[in-house]
Design a protein around this motif. Structure first.
Motif, PDB file in Angstrom:
ATOM      1  N   SER A 394       0.816  -1.222   0.000  1.00  0.00           N
ATOM      2  CA  SER A 394       0.000   0.000   0.000  1.00  0.00           C
ATOM      3  C   SER A 394       0.843   1.264   0.000  1.00  0.00           C
ATOM      4  CB  SER A 394      -0.926   0.000   1.217  1.00  0.00           C
ATOM      5  OG  SER A 394      -0.174  -0.030   2.418  1.00  0.00           O
ATOM      6  N   ASN A 395       2.144   1.146   0.260  1.00  0.00           N
ATOM      7  CA  ASN A 395       3.010   2.324   0.197  1.00  0.00           C
ATOM      8  C   ASN A 395       3.145   2.859  -1.223  1.00  0.00           C
ATOM      9  OD1 ASN A 395       3.729   2.536   2.987  1.00  0.00           O
ATOM     10  ND2 ASN A 395       5.063   0.763   2.721  1.00  0.00           N
ATOM     11  N   ILE A 396       2.648   2.123  -2.204  1.00  0.00           N
ATOM     12  CA  ILE A 396       2.701   2.610  -3.571  1.00  0.00           C
ATOM     13  C   ILE A 396       1.891   3.892  -3.721  1.00  0.00           C
ATOM     14  CG2 ILE A 396       0.707   1.251  -4.325  1.00  0.00           C
ATOM     15  CD1 ILE A 396       3.895   1.947  -6.355  1.00  0.00           C
ATOM     16  N   PHE A 397       0.853   4.059  -2.903  1.00  0.00           N
ATOM     17  CA  PHE A 397       0.054   5.283  -2.982  1.00  0.00           C
ATOM     18  C   PHE A 397       0.828   6.480  -2.442  1.00  0.00           C
ATOM     19  CE2 PHE A 397      -3.087   1.779  -2.384  1.00  0.00           C
ATOM     20  CZ  PHE A 397      -3.555   1.780  -3.690  1.00  0.00           C
ATOM     21  N   ARG A 398       1.605   6.268  -1.372  1.00  0.00           N
ATOM     22  CA  ARG A 398       2.468   7.352  -0.886  1.00  0.00           C
ATOM     23  C   ARG A 398       3.532   7.693  -1.923  1.00  0.00           C
ATOM     24  NH1 ARG A 398       2.296   4.031   4.056  1.00  0.00           N
ATOM     25  NH2 ARG A 398       0.785   4.947   5.487  1.00  0.00           N
ATOM     26  N   LEU A 399       4.045   6.664  -2.607  1.00  0.00           N
ATOM     27  CA  LEU A 399       5.036   6.915  -3.652  1.00  0.00           C
ATOM     28  C   LEU A 399       4.437   7.751  -4.775  1.00  0.00           C
ATOM     29  CD1 LEU A 399       7.842   6.321  -4.917  1.00  0.00           C
ATOM     30  CD2 LEU A 399       6.813   4.279  -5.931  1.00  0.00           C
ATOM     31  N   LEU A 400       3.220   7.439  -5.182  1.00  0.00           N
ATOM     32  CA  LEU A 400       2.579   8.210  -6.245  1.00  0.00           C
ATOM     33  C   LEU A 400       2.352   9.657  -5.821  1.00  0.00           C
ATOM     34  CD1 LEU A 400      -0.017   5.589  -7.530  1.00  0.00           C
ATOM     35  CD2 LEU A 400       2.061   6.343  -8.690  1.00  0.00           C
ATOM     36  N   ASP A 401       1.959   9.866  -4.559  1.00  0.00           N
ATOM     37  CA  ASP A 401       1.777  11.235  -4.069  1.00  0.00           C
ATOM     38  C   ASP A 401       3.092  12.002  -4.075  1.00  0.00           C
ATOM     39  OD1 ASP A 401      -0.943  11.006  -3.695  1.00  0.00           O
ATOM     40  OD2 ASP A 401      -0.771  10.299  -1.627  1.00  0.00           O
ATOM     41  N   SER A 402       4.182  11.343  -3.669  1.00  0.00           N
ATOM     42  CA  SER A 402       5.481  12.024  -3.646  1.00  0.00           C
ATOM     43  C   SER A 402       5.968  12.326  -5.060  1.00  0.00           C
ATOM     44  CB  SER A 402       6.511  11.172  -2.902  1.00  0.00           C
ATOM     45  OG  SER A 402       6.756   9.956  -3.595  1.00  0.00           O
ATOM     46  N   LEU A 403       5.723  11.424  -6.001  1.00  0.00           N
ATOM     47  CA  LEU A 403       6.113  11.685  -7.380  1.00  0.00           C
ATOM     48  C   LEU A 403       5.291  12.823  -7.975  1.00  0.00           C
ATOM     49  CD1 LEU A 403       6.564   8.046  -8.758  1.00  0.00           C
ATOM     50  CD2 LEU A 403       8.343   9.662  -8.057  1.00  0.00           C
ATOM     51  N   ARG A 404       4.030  12.898  -7.598  1.00  0.00           N
ATOM     52  CA  ARG A 404       3.209  14.010  -8.068  1.00  0.00           C
ATOM     53  C   ARG A 404       3.729  15.338  -7.508  1.00  0.00           C
ATOM     54  NH1 ARG A 404      -1.004  12.152  -6.521  1.00  0.00           N
ATOM     55  NH2 ARG A 404      -1.805  11.247  -8.446  1.00  0.00           N
ATOM     56  N   ALA A 405       4.118  15.319  -6.231  1.00  0.00           N
ATOM     57  CA  ALA A 405       4.688  16.535  -5.636  1.00  0.00           C
ATOM     58  C   ALA A 405       6.011  16.892  -6.302  1.00  0.00           C
ATOM     59  CB  ALA A 405       4.874  16.338  -4.131  1.00  0.00           C
ATOM     60  N   LEU A 406       6.833  15.892  -6.613  1.00  0.00           N
ATOM     61  CA  LEU A 406       8.109  16.156  -7.284  1.00  0.00           C
ATOM     62  C   LEU A 406       7.885  16.742  -8.669  1.00  0.00           C
ATOM     63  CD1 LEU A 406      11.184  15.888  -7.531  1.00  0.00           C
ATOM     64  CD2 LEU A 406      10.844  13.523  -8.266  1.00  0.00           C
ATOM     65  N   SER A 407       6.889  16.237  -9.372  1.00  0.00           N
ATOM     66  CA  SER A 407       6.619  16.747 -10.711  1.00  0.00           C
ATOM     67  C   SER A 407       6.228  18.221 -10.688  1.00  0.00           C
ATOM     68  CB  SER A 407       5.512  15.919 -11.361  1.00  0.00           C
ATOM     69  OG  SER A 407       5.199  16.390 -12.643  1.00  0.00           O
ATOM     70  N   GLY A 408       5.629  18.668  -9.587  1.00  0.00           N
ATOM     71  CA  GLY A 408       5.249  20.071  -9.472  1.00  0.00           C
ATOM     72  C   GLY A 408       6.378  20.991  -9.072  1.00  0.00           C
ATOM     73  N   GLN A 409       7.545  20.420  -8.745  1.00  0.00           N
ATOM     74  CA  GLN A 409       8.691  21.239  -8.346  1.00  0.00           C
ATOM     75  C   GLN A 409       9.343  21.867  -9.575  1.00  0.00           C
ATOM     76  OE1 GLN A 409      10.027  21.962  -5.400  1.00  0.00           O
ATOM     77  NE2 GLN A 409       8.954  20.610  -3.997  1.00  0.00           N
ATOM     78  N   ALA A 410       9.780  23.103  -9.415  1.00  0.00           N
ATOM     79  CA  ALA A 410      10.514  23.757 -10.491  1.00  0.00           C
ATOM     80  C   ALA A 410      11.878  23.087 -10.651  1.00  0.00           C
ATOM     81  CB  ALA A 410      10.688  25.245 -10.182  1.00  0.00           C
ATOM     82  N   GLY A 411      12.226  22.753 -11.862  1.00  0.00           N
ATOM     83  CA  GLY A 411      13.515  22.121 -12.119  1.00  0.00           C
ATOM     84  C   GLY A 411      13.518  20.622 -11.940  1.00  0.00           C
ATOM     85  N   CYS A 412      12.355  19.982 -11.872  1.00  0.00           N
ATOM     86  CA  CYS A 412      12.296  18.524 -11.730  1.00  0.00           C
ATOM     87  C   CYS A 412      12.927  17.866 -12.958  1.00  0.00           C
ATOM     88  CB  CYS A 412      10.851  18.076 -11.562  1.00  0.00           C
ATOM     89  SG  CYS A 412      10.623  16.285 -11.596  1.00  0.00           S
ATOM     90  N   ARG A 413      13.857  16.921 -12.708  1.00  0.00           N
ATOM     91  CA  ARG A 413      14.590  16.283 -13.802  1.00  0.00           C
ATOM     92  C   ARG A 413      14.251  14.805 -13.975  1.00  0.00           C
ATOM     93  NH1 ARG A 413      20.684  18.448 -12.339  1.00  0.00           N
ATOM     94  NH2 ARG A 413      20.198  20.677 -12.156  1.00  0.00           N
ATOM     95  N   LEU A 414      13.316  14.282 -13.232  1.00  0.00           N
ATOM     96  CA  LEU A 414      13.013  12.859 -13.309  1.00  0.00           C
ATOM     97  C   LEU A 414      12.450  12.525 -14.688  1.00  0.00           C
ATOM     98  CD1 LEU A 414      12.991  10.200 -11.750  1.00  0.00           C
ATOM     99  CD2 LEU A 414      10.650  10.699 -11.059  1.00  0.00           C
ATOM    100  N   ARG A 415      13.178  11.667 -15.401  1.00  0.00           N
ATOM    101  CA  ARG A 415      12.774  11.302 -16.753  1.00  0.00           C
ATOM    102  C   ARG A 415      12.655   9.797 -16.950  1.00  0.00           C
ATOM    103  NH1 ARG A 415      11.700  15.714 -16.209  1.00  0.00           N
ATOM    104  NH2 ARG A 415      12.237  17.553 -17.458  1.00  0.00           N
ATOM    105  N   ALA A 416      13.144   8.993 -16.015  1.00  0.00           N
ATOM    106  CA  ALA A 416      13.094   7.537 -16.171  1.00  0.00           C
ATOM    107  C   ALA A 416      12.654   6.911 -14.859  1.00  0.00           C
ATOM    108  CB  ALA A 416      14.455   6.986 -16.596  1.00  0.00           C
ATOM    109  N   LEU A 417      11.662   6.027 -14.920  1.00  0.00           N
ATOM    110  CA  LEU A 417      11.154   5.321 -13.752  1.00  0.00           C
ATOM    111  C   LEU A 417      11.025   3.844 -14.089  1.00  0.00           C
ATOM    112  CD1 LEU A 417       9.948   5.250 -10.885  1.00  0.00           C
ATOM    113  CD2 LEU A 417       7.717   5.751 -11.903  1.00  0.00           C
ATOM    114  N   HIS A 418      11.684   2.994 -13.278  1.00  0.00           N
ATOM    115  CA  HIS A 418      11.614   1.544 -13.442  1.00  0.00           C
ATOM    116  C   HIS A 418      11.033   0.960 -12.158  1.00  0.00           C
ATOM    117  CE1 HIS A 418      14.321   1.826 -16.987  1.00  0.00           C
ATOM    118  NE2 HIS A 418      14.865   2.810 -16.301  1.00  0.00           N
ATOM    119  N   LEU A 419       9.882   0.341 -12.268  1.00  0.00           N
ATOM    120  CA  LEU A 419       9.163  -0.151 -11.101  1.00  0.00           C
ATOM    121  C   LEU A 419       8.741  -1.599 -11.348  1.00  0.00           C
ATOM    122  CD1 LEU A 419       7.833   0.530  -8.343  1.00  0.00           C
ATOM    123  CD2 LEU A 419       5.797   1.217  -9.606  1.00  0.00           C
ATOM    124  N   SER A 420       9.123  -2.494 -10.436  1.00  0.00           N
ATOM    125  CA  SER A 420       8.732  -3.904 -10.551  1.00  0.00           C
ATOM    126  C   SER A 420       8.538  -4.477  -9.158  1.00  0.00           C
ATOM    127  CB  SER A 420       9.797  -4.703 -11.312  1.00  0.00           C
ATOM    128  OG  SER A 420      11.059  -4.606 -10.678  1.00  0.00           O
TER     129      SER A 420
END
Length: 704
Positions: A394-420
């Protein structure tokens, strides 16, 4: 040195690779430098000589080598590593003592904050030590707080040496999202305090194994600059009044970084504290100077077994997860007042951080996942994130919230995500939609779930299902996705959900579907039609372990697509039905396609007849520009391969590129196989192997 580089690794300079392996062996003591008189020269340091060639460094077990690298005699070695090292790996970590963690803190500070390390990878850590894991994460994210009693950093400058930044300085370093980062560290500290409190209640019936685990955590807290007594007793149970302030010098006076001072501190501990057992055995470290000792195999095995016994025993902590979950939920919304008095990231300095983080087979507890999520929410320098088999749940939902917050940051550079992962509380297509919606600027997404989700179980504690903002029905906004790889669990997948992702990914250039199953060939055709209409930039398409025996018309539709440059049908049972009729249709479609450059057909039981039919693709009346052909694992015999080579010679097409022949039945007639390969090498580059087909014949018959 008895080392062999991985077959997946491309070695460009063998001299540098040798020196890198030599450095690691000398550092760990597996090479006895005293046996060579040239290495024993007092004017020569093997570590210093080879350090400039080291591009990646691996730290194993109980952090061997960390203490040696930060020692004063190896100062020049560490300075060289800071400029040459790019990748830092941790493998099979075990519980470590306070001295090793303090050394690791200094090493990470030098290599990441003042160095060039851009990637940190953790592999195979079955039972992560929370304090050590959080230390590696926070240092990788760029946070630094000198441990009490430790040597000052000479690179941080005289002005900031030995002191923490003021509140205003911390606000400047952390930026506008400082409250969220404060909550992250306070939450992590509160979670550890909750665990210590739970263990203290069970001291009377605690086993020696759990006492050893508690001691290792106390030492880890001392290495992190945190008073273990303060962590063991939260502010709510403190002997001081709620409004009383502790003097700033008190924590430093009751904690230390050296083993000797640690012993004296334990003597001053109150009577209610847990008894201290004997410390864990540790591997002997070797230096790069004269007299380095080689570890004996029997001793290392016994110490590994010793640590393994206590690791397994420490896994069973009754009732701990529920209490941690309660504290975590309170810390997430800032409603837990006990978090406010614990160390926060505002007391840390902010330095350079890494751009690539990889966690392979590292189970994440609630506290570890919570810390990772809060760090991710503002980790703007992160470009690539890999989370592989971490048991997120269930921590996947916290991860999605944090990634959404990161995407809203100015200068976010995350371009590759590998999840398994093995399981996911969300079906894979809904999870993919949520990720694409949270990270619209993502370029590469690789996601795999091995087993179907359990939607009948509550995904979030206290809720009947996942949060509504994560699985909303609204359309996915247009994204920048260029590469999408998906590994599906068994079971039919809803084609409309996949189509919705493809429609929003107009820039998609590469798509890979592994083990995908659709309810009918019409659903598969719907996916292919969506690709043709909405993904005009698609160049590479791959299908693996899919039953396409009933989708022959759809396969022909793909082979007639004039935008695709590379198609892979791997173990897709293409020629299981109607091979005599389907093969000519397939060859005709390929002869009229001038844009297709690569065709991979491994594991489709092509046989000699199918191979000879494919030879017609290279005939004189063909407009095909195929230059890469993979026919591995297709039951091809030497006589069929020889006839294929003769047809290519007859048509005189010249060199057409690469031909892969792995795991075919070429060992049945070695002479004919060698003659066929000799003829083929005049027209193409042949890649083959010496495979023993008799070992796999029984498996082949069983699947017929």
């Amino acid at each position: 040195m008895k080392t062999r580089p991985s077959s997946l690794e491309s070695v460009t300079c063998w001299r540098a690779k040798f020196m890198e392996a030599f450095f690691s062996h000398v550092l760990r003591g597996t090479i006895d430098v005293s046996s060579d008189r040239r290495l024993c020269d007092q004017r020569f340091s093997p570590l210093l000589h080879s350090s400039r060639h080291v591009r990646q460094l691996t730290i194993c077990n109980m952090l061997q080598g960390a203490t040696e690298l930060v020692a004063e005699p190896n100062r020049r070695v560490l300075e060289t590593l800071a400029s040459s090292l790019h990748t830092l790996k941790f493998r099979h970590l075990l519980f470590s003592d306070v001295a090793a963690q303090q050394s690791l803190r200094q090493l990470l500070h030098q290599l990441i904050h003042h160095g060039a390390v851009s990637q940190v990878s953790l592999y195979s850590w079955p039972v992560p030590e929370s304090a050590l894991f959080i230390l590696i994460l926070t240092m990788s994210a760029g946070f630094w707080q000198p441990g009490p009693g430790g040597p000052p950093c000479r690179l941080c400058g005289e002005a900031s040496r030995g002191r923490a930044p003021s509140r205003d300085e911390g606000s400047l370093l952390l930026g506008s999202r400082r409250p969220r980062r404060d909550a992250a560290e306070r939450c992590a500290a509160a979670l550890m305090a909750s665990r210590r409190k739970s263990e203290a209640k069970q001291t009377a019936r605690a086993t020696p194994a759990t006492r050893v685990t508690r001691r290792s955590t106390q030492e880890s807290l001392r290495a992190g600059g945190i008073d273990p007594k303060r962590e063991l007793h939260p502010p709510a149970t403190s002997h001081e009044a709620p409004g009383t302030k502790r003097p700033p010098s008190a924590p430093a006076a009751t904690s230390s970084a050296s083993p000797s001072s640690s012993t004296s501190a334990s003597k001053r501990a109150p009577a209610s504290s847990a008894p201290q057992p004997k410390p864990l055995k540790r591997f002997k470290r070797a230096t790069g100077k004269k007299g380095a000792r080689t570890r004996q195999g029997s001793g290392a095995e016994s110490e590994d077994l010793y640590d393994f016994v206590f690791i397994v025993a420490g896994e069973k902590e009754d009732g701990e997860e529920m209490e941690i979950g309660e504290v975590a939920c309170g810390a997430l919304d800032g409603s837990d007042p006990s978090c406010l008095g614990l160390p926060a990231l505002e007391a840390s300095q902010r330095f350079r951080s890494i751009s690539t983080l990889e966690l392979f087979t590292v189970p994440l507890s609630t506290e570890a996942a919570l810390t990772l999520c809060h760090l991710l929410s503002s980790w703007v320098s992160l470009e690539s994130l890999t989370l592989s088999y971490n048991g997120l749940g269930s921590n996947i939902f916290r991860l999605l919230d944090s990634l959404r917050a990161l995407s809203g940051q100015a200068g976010c550079r995350l371009r590759a995500l590998h999840l398994s992962d093995l399981f996911s509380p969300l079906p894979i297509l809904e999870l993919t939609r949520a990720i694409v919606r949270a990270l619209p600027l993502l370029r590469v997404l690789s996601i795999r779930v091995d087993h179907p989700s359990q939607r009948d179980n509550p995904a979030v504690p206290g809720n009947a299902g996942p949060p509504s903002h994560i699985i909303g029905d609204e359309e996915i906004p247009e994204n920048c996705l260029e590469q999408l790889e998906m590994g599906f669990p068994r079971g039919a997948q809803p084609a409309p959900l996949l189509c919705s992702v493809l429609k929003a990914s107009g820039s998609l250039q590469q798509l890979s579907l592994d083990s995908a199953t659709f309810a009918s060939p019409q659903d598969f055709g719907l996916v292919l039609q969506t690709l043709k209409e909405y993904n005009l930039a698609l160049k590479r398409l791959s299908f693996h372990d899919m039953n396409l025996a009933d989708c022959q018309s759809e396969v022909l539709f793909l082979l007639q697509n004039l935008t695709l440059q590379e198609i892979t049908f791997s173990f897709c049972r293409l020629f299981e039905k109607r091979p005599a009729q389907f093969l000519p249709e397939m060859v005709a479609a390929m002869k009229g396609n001038s844009t297709l450059k690569g065709l991979r057909l491994p594991g489709n039981r092509l046989g000699n007849a199918g191979l000879l039919a494919l030879a017609d693709v290279f005939s004189e009346d063909s407009s095909s520009s195929l230059c890469q052909l993979d026919i591995s694992s297709n039951c091809i015999k030497p006589d069929g391969l020889l006839e294929f080579a003769k047809r290519l010679e007859r048509w005189g097409r010249g060199a057409f590129g690469h031909l892969r022949l792995f795991q075919n039945w070429l060992d049945q007639d070695a002479v004919t196989a060698r003659e066929a390969i000799r003829r083929l090498r005049a027209t193409c580059h042949v890649v083959s192997d010496s495979w023993d087909s008799s070992q796999a014949f029984a498996d082949y018959v069983s699947t017929m």
